[in-house]
Motif scaffolding. Structure first.
Motif, mmCIF file in Angstrom:
data_model
loop_
_atom_site.group_PDB
_atom_site.id
_atom_site.type_symbol
_atom_site.label_atom_id
_atom_site.label_comp_id
_atom_site.label_asym_id
_atom_site.label_seq_id
_atom_site.Cartn_x
_atom_site.Cartn_y
_atom_site.Cartn_z
ATOM 1 N N UNK A 111 0.800 -1.237 0.000
ATOM 2 C CA UNK A 111 0.000 0.000 0.000
ATOM 3 C C UNK A 111 0.824 1.276 0.000
ATOM 4 N N UNK A 112 1.873 1.334 0.827
ATOM 5 C CA UNK A 112 2.680 2.549 0.899
ATOM 6 C C UNK A 112 3.796 2.583 -0.141
ATOM 7 N N UNK A 113 4.012 1.450 -0.831
ATOM 8 C CA UNK A 113 5.102 1.384 -1.807
ATOM 9 C C UNK A 113 4.889 2.340 -2.965
ATOM 10 N N UNK A 114 3.642 2.388 -3.481
ATOM 11 C CA UNK A 114 3.338 3.284 -4.595
ATOM 12 C C UNK A 114 3.482 4.743 -4.160
ATOM 13 N N UNK A 115 3.099 5.044 -2.941
ATOM 14 C CA UNK A 115 3.170 6.419 -2.451
ATOM 15 C C UNK A 115 4.608 6.920 -2.429
ATOM 16 N N UNK A 116 5.549 6.100 -1.916
ATOM 17 C CA UNK A 116 6.938 6.546 -1.850
ATOM 18 C C UNK A 116 7.560 6.589 -3.241
ATOM 19 N N UNK A 117 7.088 5.698 -4.136
ATOM 20 C CA UNK A 117 7.572 5.717 -5.527
ATOM 21 C C UNK A 117 7.215 7.041 -6.194
ATOM 22 N N UNK A 118 5.974 7.474 -6.019
ATOM 23 C CA UNK A 118 5.534 8.733 -6.613
ATOM 24 C C UNK A 118 6.263 9.921 -5.978
#
Length: 413
Positions: A372-379
């Motif tokens: 869930x938080x992986x995409x957020x830090x990627x962006x």
């Protein structure tokens, strides 16, 4: 003898970090405890006196170190991969794209040629006061990969050089414990031969019989370039001439010219001239030849009759003591571990913007986008790299599509 090979080396990849939370009885809200991945093993090349050729690499060309294992819960780090040590003979020079990166001229000397990937961090590293249960973990970095060239340059103090059939093999056989092939036809010796010269009281040095050279040797004729490279490392050049030759001076000039054309470093090396086969000519002929080499150190010997050998052995030892050690210069402009600048390229096709580049690939590998938080830090990382500013410069509009790898995003300010 195999003295030049190319191999492919690959270091181990780093293990992935994990997303995990502490789960224990009576502790209903345990925090993140995902461990880090282990580091990948590196590839190391080490010199050893127990090898004399590169024959071990005739059939095996690919070498890969062990990868690190993934992390585990309870903040347990995954096991790091073992380093892979590749043994080569002392005197091996390592090259990448034709440039020297290391000269392994001592027993035990080693160099890392491919570094293992770093293990990814587990979610315990990403806990903050505002994100107390992070679902972020990193994948391990890829290990480095390279094409490496090994080139063996024999470690000897003296090189015997000269035309074919001047008696180099006979000389080394009476001066040392070496047993080269000896015959009365040219090119009897097809590989360099090493021998140890003993001059008493535990004093010794190593001499190399370089196979016969011919005109055009510097360009590879008669495999001359393969032989001359072994003479490059030696400290003293012993130029062997046949006293019975019709034109001794021309014989000398031919080989001397080939050596200098191959490398100007030969001009700086100490040199002595050996007039062999003196038993085949009279003293008047010897005296006439000696006048052709004024201001040169010339020794008259006969390998067959074993005359003049002891004086020659002592004179060579004396020259070695004065000559400097030879070490090949490492090209400092070559950096095996390259840290490249961030790179992003954007290609516009109608209302779609395709984002590519090495930096994008690295971020996609690094973060676990299924969390869930992986995409957020990627962006967030893309924003730090200035992706949106570049898109705006290219004229992106509300509702346009941004494509990254196999993912599509609709752009909104």
């Amino acid at each position: 003898m195999i003295d030049r090979v190319k191999i492919h080396v690959a270091a181990g990849d780093g293990g992935n970090g994990v997303v995990s939370f502490r789960r224990e009885k009576f502790i209903p809200k345990g925090g993140p405890d995902g461990g880090d991945g282990g580091n990948g093993g590196s590839v190391i090349v080490e010199a050893t006196n127990f090898m004399s050729t590169l024959n071990d690499f005739k059939y095996k060309k690919h070498f890969r170190a062990q990868s690190g294992e993934k992390g585990m819960g309870s903040n347990m780090t995954g096991k790091s991969g073992d380093d892979l040590i590749i043994k080569v003979p002392v005197g091996t020079v390592l090259k990448i794209e034709g440039k020297t990166i290391a000269d392994l001229n001592e027993d035990g000397k080693k160099v890392i040629v491919a570094r293992g990937g770093k293990g990814g961090r587990g979610n315990s590293h990403f806990a903050t006061p505002t994100r107390q249960a992070p679902t972020i973990a990193e994948n391990g970095e890829l290990g480095e990969e390279h094409e490496i060239e090994f080139e063996l340059k024999l470690l000897a103090d003296v090189s015997l050089v000269g035309l074919p059939n001047v008696g180099k093999s006979s000389l080394i056989s009476v001066m040392t414990n070496a047993h080269p092939k000896i015959a009365d036809y040219p090119f009897t010796t097809l590989d360099p031969v090493l021998g140890k010269v003993e001059i008493g009281h535990g004093v010794s040095y190593v001499i190399a019989d370089i196979p016969g050279l011919i005109e055009g040797a510097h360009g590879g004729k008669g495999l001359g370039d393969e032989f001359l490279k072994h003479a490059e490392r030696t400290r003293v050049i012993a130029h062997v001439l046949d006293s019975s030759s019709e034109d001794v001076l021309n014989d000398y000039k031919k080989i001397r010219e080939e050596m200098v054309l191959y490398s100007h470093d030969f001009e700086k090396k100490a040199e002595i001239i050996i007039l062999n086969k003196c038993d085949l000519v009279d003293e008047q002929r010897i005296s006439k030849i000696l006048k052709l080499f004024p201001n040169r150190k010339v020794f008259v010997v006969s390998a067959l009759a074993r005359t003049g050998i002891e004086n020659l052995k002592n004179a060579l030892y004396y020259e070695i003591q004065k000559a400097p050690f030879v070490e090949f210069k490492v090209d400092e402009s070559i950096n095996i571990s390259t840290n490249e600048e961030p790179s992003i390229s954007i290609e516009k096709m109608e209302n779609s913007f395709f984002v590519k580049g090495k930096t994008i690939d690295q971020l996609l590998r690094k973060y676990q986008l299924n969390q869930p938080d992986g995409m957020e830090i990627f962006m967030k990382k893309l924003d730090e790299l200035g992706l949106e500013k570049q898109l705006v410069k290219l004229g992106i509009k509300e509702g346009d599509t941004v494509v990254i790898n196999d993912m599509e995003f609709e752009y909104h300010k």
